[in-house]
Design a protein around this motif. Structure first.
Motif, PDB file in Angstrom:
ATOM      1  N   GLY A 246       8.312  -6.510 -12.788  1.00 43.68           N
ATOM      2  CA  GLY A 246       6.876  -6.708 -14.042  1.00 43.68           C
ATOM      3  C   GLY A 246       5.502  -6.722 -12.554  1.00 43.68           C
ATOM      4  N   GLY A 247       6.197  -6.570 -11.738  1.00 41.48           N
ATOM      5  CA  GLY A 247       4.238  -6.320 -11.350  1.00 41.48           C
ATOM      6  C   GLY A 247       3.936  -4.331 -10.866  1.00 41.48           C
ATOM      7  N   ARG A 248       3.037  -4.228 -10.296  1.00 39.40           N
ATOM      8  CA  ARG A 248       2.795  -2.860 -10.675  1.00 39.40           C
ATOM      9  C   ARG A 248       3.461  -2.008  -9.458  1.00 39.40           C
ATOM     10  NH1 ARG A 248      -3.230  -2.892 -12.875  1.00 39.40           N
ATOM     11  NH2 ARG A 248      -3.865  -4.110 -10.890  1.00 39.40           N
ATOM     12  N   GLY A 249       3.256  -0.288  -9.391  1.00 42.55           N
ATOM     13  CA  GLY A 249       3.919   0.071  -8.499  1.00 42.55           C
ATOM     14  C   GLY A 249       3.074   1.544  -8.677  1.00 42.55           C
ATOM     15  N   LEU A 250       2.887   2.211  -7.614  1.00 49.51           N
ATOM     16  CA  LEU A 250       2.696   4.129  -8.202  1.00 49.51           C
ATOM     17  C   LEU A 250       3.860   4.831  -7.692  1.00 49.51           C
ATOM     18  CD1 LEU A 250      -0.069   4.078  -5.507  1.00 49.51           C
ATOM     19  CD2 LEU A 250      -0.340   3.638  -7.721  1.00 49.51           C
ATOM     20  N   TYR A 251       4.093   5.550  -8.590  1.00 49.70           N
ATOM     21  CA  TYR A 251       5.070   6.234  -8.608  1.00 49.70           C
ATOM     22  C   TYR A 251       5.155   7.574  -8.964  1.00 49.70           C
ATOM     23  CZ  TYR A 251       7.377   2.318 -10.099  1.00 49.70           C
ATOM     24  OH  TYR A 251       8.846   1.227  -9.823  1.00 49.70           O
ATOM     25  N   ALA A 252       5.884   8.518  -7.999  1.00 57.31           N
ATOM     26  CA  ALA A 252       6.037   9.663  -7.998  1.00 57.31           C
ATOM     27  C   ALA A 252       6.483  10.938  -9.390  1.00 57.31           C
ATOM     28  CB  ALA A 252       6.888  10.764  -7.205  1.00 57.31           C
ATOM     29  N   LYS A 253       5.684  11.229 -10.270  1.00 55.88           N
ATOM     30  CA  LYS A 253       5.477  12.519 -11.480  1.00 55.88           C
ATOM     31  C   LYS A 253       7.103  13.509 -11.450  1.00 55.88           C
ATOM     32  CE  LYS A 253       2.253  12.097 -14.435  1.00 55.88           C
ATOM     33  NZ  LYS A 253       0.692  12.687 -14.441  1.00 55.88           N
ATOM     34  N   ARG A 254       6.442  14.570 -10.394  1.00 56.45           N
ATOM     35  CA  ARG A 254       7.339  15.190  -9.513  1.00 56.45           C
ATOM     36  C   ARG A 254       7.931  15.259  -8.077  1.00 56.45           C
ATOM     37  NH1 ARG A 254       4.481  17.969  -5.721  1.00 56.45           N
ATOM     38  NH2 ARG A 254       2.201  18.497  -6.009  1.00 56.45           N
ATOM     39  N   ASN A 255       8.608  15.859  -7.877  1.00 53.56           N
ATOM     40  CA  ASN A 255       9.019  16.229  -6.176  1.00 53.56           C
ATOM     41  C   ASN A 255       7.747  16.147  -6.107  1.00 53.56           C
ATOM     42  OD1 ASN A 255      11.751  15.988  -7.726  1.00 53.56           O
ATOM     43  ND2 ASN A 255      12.297  17.662  -7.007  1.00 53.56           N
ATOM     44  N   ILE A 512      -0.120  -0.035  -4.015  1.00 54.59           N
ATOM     45  CA  ILE A 512       2.086   0.270  -2.810  1.00 54.59           C
ATOM     46  C   ILE A 512       2.136  -0.335  -2.569  1.00 54.59           C
ATOM     47  CG2 ILE A 512       2.643   1.644  -2.056  1.00 54.59           C
ATOM     48  CD1 ILE A 512       0.118   3.621  -1.087  1.00 54.59           C
ATOM     49  N   ASN A 513       4.264  -0.804  -3.673  1.00 58.33           N
ATOM     50  CA  ASN A 513       5.111  -2.165  -3.148  1.00 58.33           C
ATOM     51  C   ASN A 513       5.744  -1.674  -1.641  1.00 58.33           C
ATOM     52  OD1 ASN A 513       4.150  -4.031  -4.929  1.00 58.33           O
ATOM     53  ND2 ASN A 513       5.147  -2.470  -6.443  1.00 58.33           N
ATOM     54  N   HIS A 514       6.027  -2.411  -0.697  1.00 55.48           N
ATOM     55  CA  HIS A 514       6.476  -2.850   0.573  1.00 55.48           C
ATOM     56  C   HIS A 514       7.788  -2.232   0.522  1.00 55.48           C
ATOM     57  CE1 HIS A 514       7.170  -4.449   4.862  1.00 55.48           C
ATOM     58  NE2 HIS A 514       8.049  -4.797   4.645  1.00 55.48           N
ATOM     59  N   SER A 515       8.229  -1.437   1.966  1.00 57.76           N
ATOM     60  CA  SER A 515       9.475  -1.429   2.394  1.00 57.76           C
ATOM     61  C   SER A 515       9.425  -1.158   4.036  1.00 57.76           C
ATOM     62  CB  SER A 515       9.962   0.114   1.804  1.00 57.76           C
ATOM     63  OG  SER A 515      11.216   0.694   2.405  1.00 57.76           O
ATOM     64  N   CYS A 516      10.992  -1.835   4.761  1.00 57.90           N
ATOM     65  CA  CYS A 516      10.306  -1.521   5.824  1.00 57.90           C
ATOM     66  C   CYS A 516      11.184   0.164   6.412  1.00 57.90           C
ATOM     67  CB  CYS A 516      11.305  -2.386   6.350  1.00 57.90           C
ATOM     68  SG  CYS A 516      11.723  -4.104   5.878  1.00 57.90           S
ATOM     69  N   ASP A 517      10.862   0.625   5.404  1.00 61.08           N
ATOM     70  CA  ASP A 517      11.744   2.455   5.473  1.00 61.08           C
ATOM     71  C   ASP A 517      10.622   2.724   4.628  1.00 61.08           C
ATOM     72  OD1 ASP A 517      12.365   4.789   6.518  1.00 61.08           O
ATOM     73  OD2 ASP A 517      13.947   5.398   4.918  1.00 61.08           O
ATOM     74  N   PRO A 518       9.308   3.185   4.967  1.00 63.45           N
ATOM     75  CA  PRO A 518       8.387   3.515   3.759  1.00 63.45           C
ATOM     76  C   PRO A 518       7.890   4.958   4.359  1.00 63.45           C
ATOM     77  CG  PRO A 518       6.797   3.499   6.156  1.00 63.45           C
ATOM     78  CD  PRO A 518       8.648   2.930   6.437  1.00 63.45           C
TER      79      PRO A 518
END
Length: 699
Positions: A246-255, A512-518
């Motif tokens: 339900g929050g926001r993030g950034l997503y790839a539109k292409r490879n 941008i959301n978090h990952s321990c493997d960014p």
């Protein structure tokens, strides 16, 4: 950066003690707990008689000192005569910082520093100090020295017409020189010879912009693709979307391939840590090789006249005389929260309206874009007030009132005092006052300008502004990013360390959301942040940053604990869900291949008796030999490149070799895999040496 609320418990404890003594504690707890907004919480505190004397609100700054400036310049002269030019520069710069703005010593110190830079062949820096010496009324009888040096700098920088013009001007100004007639004639003849010698200039002119040399990084990279129509600092291959939570993030539109530049973002606001007040620009955070002083204090410095003017207009007019007290009392993150207020301006703060619902376009401006220089974008970022304890909220509200009291003292709520502060800026004929971000010069003044507000309305406005400070104090620990610089160990580059110079708020990066493997890595160019892909991304993949908890260097329990305490979530990234091992236990044998059909896992038989193995997820047969063969063909080149980069050999070819290898291994093998981590770290080292990088370590 340290959370400013962590530095305010003493005042909140003292307030509780006073309320208990006056028998108001229980009523206050009830009233404060029932507050519906940040401004309500600030009002709840401000109405208490018990806060009187709770805060140490006072001026504290490093004042100019004419006598000290003269002593420093005399010391610089000693080192200059002894040909210790670097030491001479240090003392001339100290003299410039300490000299009152209208003192003759200031122009003389600029002249001395320009001459020193000329001897060091730093011609662009020399030119800047010549300009500053003129700007601060260098004695007319000696101006011929500046014009002569100006001409010689332009000659060395291959600017023929400018050099000729300066040499002619030297001859003209020699008329005012108080020197012997014979000496004067010798100089005139020398200038005529210099003018003739300018005919030998054939090279391409070198840039005279001080911005090109008064920093410690390469040119700021550009986006790898076109800019997004919605988010100007973002590549158009990336978009804002609502995530599954339900929050926001950034997503790839292409490879997206490893190495692509996805974000080039200026901060809405940034704050240097106090240890770097004089080594880096107070406005843009660039390292200083030519210090420009504040006209009023000697505690901060700038890289250019432009940065000095912009800083004064946006925030330093109010901060200048209270900076020392704020940094002593509440730290740098609280200062950033307040600087955001000064940058935004009174009128915007008291009138902002925004839905509390999380929408994809929350924080967008009226033009349908999400701007990094817009306060509405910052205002849209999460601050987790609903998850905070009573004590946490009280401590942060106490901090907010502390900063609010300082804004009151410096005249933020008084249009007259604001204008007086702006008018106090020394505007010369050669230094016109600039405006920033398209704002009107008096944008921080209340829109009602000279209209006198009633006490009730003024109190309401103060509480609204205080509420914004409180909101920022809650928002920044979850959203602020560091501005960093690589402290390069030239004798052993692998032992170089990254230091935190400043904190900044970047509204786009904060999505941008978090990952321990960014999947992205950030680097600072001054205070401009560049985000690049550090992993291959497929269309639809979410970009992931790291919030300070990388799986190879921190165990699962510690990572999750850190994320929970500061960011209020339990990390469920792939590395956490599968409890990936720490670095020295990351596999370097028996790789697991990616399925070409579903990206599932393809396990290589121990016997390698077949070249065709089925995917455990979809059952599709895979030719395992092709991928392994490609990796094997690049293996030797990669290992050689890796060792070269570890030794500090950062070449374009090495960078491209690492990119090619990482792109191949990323698309062929499943993580975790040791070579992926090693190659990523080598790429980061290359990128760090292109960004803010300073060789302060002894070889």
């Amino acid at each position: 950066m340290m959370d400013c609320a962590l530095q305010a418990p003493r005042q909140s404890d003292e307030l509780i003690k006073r309320l208990q003594e006056t028998k108001k504690h229980d009523q206050f707890v009830n009233d404060f707990s029932n507050c519906k907004s940040e401004s309500d919480r600030v009002a709840c505190l401000c109405q208490l008689p018990e806060i009187e004397g709770l805060f140490n609100v006072q001026e504290k700054f490093k004042r100019k000192d004419k006598k000290e400036a003269e002593i420093c310049r005399a010391e610089g002269n000693k080192y200059f005569k002894g040909k210790n030019y670097q030491k001479a520069l240090e003392f001339y710069t100290l003299s410039i910082l300490k000299a009152p703005d209208n003192s003759e010593n200031l122009s003389l110190a600029y002249n001395n520093r320009s001459l020193t830079n000329f001897y060091l062949k730093q011609y662009v820096l020399c030119l800047q100090d010549i300009e500053l010496a003129f700007l601060h009324n260098y004695p007319k009888k000696s101006c011929y020295k500046l014009y002569q040096r100006l001409g010689r700098c332009m000659y060395h920088l291959q600017h023929r017409e400018d050099a000729v013009r300066a040499f002619h001007q030297t001859i003209v100004t020699l008329e005012c020189a108080e020197i012997e007639a014979d000496t004067k004639q010798e100089m005139v003849d020398d200038m005529r010879r210099a003018i003739q010698q300018c005919d030998t200039i054939t090279g391409r002119p070198v840039s005279t912009s001080v911005k090109n040399v008064n920093n410690c990084h390469e040119s700021v990279p550009k986006l790898s693709s076109n800019a997004s129509n919605e988010v100007p600092c973002l590549s158009d291959v990336v978009e804002i979307k609502l995530d599954s939570y339900g929050g926001r993030g950034l997503y790839a539109k292409r490879n997206i391939d490893v190495g692509e530049v996805l974000i080039v973002e200026n901060p809405f606001s940034s704050v240097l840590l106090r240890d770097y007040n004089l080594s880096h620009c107070h406005n843009c955070c660039n390292r200083l090789f030519l210090v420009i002083p504040c006209h009023q204090c000697s505690g901060v410095a700038f890289c250019s006249l432009d940065c000095r003017k912009r800083a004064w207009e946006k925030f330093h007019w109010a901060e200048c005389k209270i900076l020392g007290n704020i940094q002593d009392s509440k730290g740098d993150l609280g200062l950033l929260a307040t600087r955001m207020i000064l940058t935004t301006g009174y009128d915007t703060l008291v009138n902002i309206q925004m839905s509390q619902e999380v929408e994809r376009s929350k924080g967008f401006s009226d033009d349908g874009q999400y701007h990094s220089d817009s306060y509405t974008a910052c205002y849209s970022l999460v601050h987790h007030h609903e998850k905070r304890t009573f004590k946490d909220l009280l401590t942060r509200t106490v901090s907010a009132v502390f900063f609010l009291k300082h804004l009151e003292m410096v005249g933020f709520f008084s249009p007259l005092k604001r204008r007086e502060a702006l008018n106090n800026y020394p505007i010369n004929s050669n230094e016109n006052f600039l405006t920033t971000s398209g704002q009107d010069k008096d944008s921080s003044v209340c829109a009602v300008d000279d209209i006198v507000l009633s006490d009730d309305i003024l109190f309401q406005h103060k509480c609204i502004v205080g509420g914004h400070i409180l909101r920022n104090i809650m928002m920044l620990p979850c959203n602020a990013h560091e501005v960093s610089e690589l402290d390069l160990n030239t004798s052993n580059p692998a032992m170089s360390t990254t230091v935190e110079l400043a904190g900044a708020i970047y509204p786009v990066l904060s999505l941008i959301n978090h990952s321990c493997d960014p999947s992205v890595v950030r680097h600072s160019f001054g205070n401009i942040c560049i985000a690049r892909a550090i992993r291959n991304l497929k269309a639809g993949d979410e970009l992931k940053d790291n919030y300070g908890a990388l799986y190879p260097t921190m165990d699962l329990q510690t990572r999750r604990s850190n994320m929970k305490s500061q960011y209020y979530f339990t990390c469920s990234c792939e590395a956490c869900n599968n409890d990936w091992p720490l670095y020295f236990n990351i596999p370097c044998e028996n790789p697991i291949l990616r399925c070409s059909n579903c990206d599932g896992k393809v396990f290589i038989p121990n016997t390698m008796s077949t070249e065709c193995v089925s995917c455990e997820s979809c059952g599709t047969n895979q030719d395992i030999s092709t991928g392994l063969l490609k990796i094997g063909q690049l293996e030797a080149s990669y290992k050689s490149t890796l060792m070269s980069v570890i030794d500090g050999e950062i070449s374009s070819q090495n960078f491209q070799n690492l990119l090619a290898y990482l792109q191949l291994v990323e698309s062929t093998l499943h993580r975790p895999w040791r070579d992926i981590n090693d190659c990523q770290e080598a790429l980061k080292q290359c990128l760090s040496m292109q960004a803010n990088c300073f060789a302060s370590s002894s070889p």
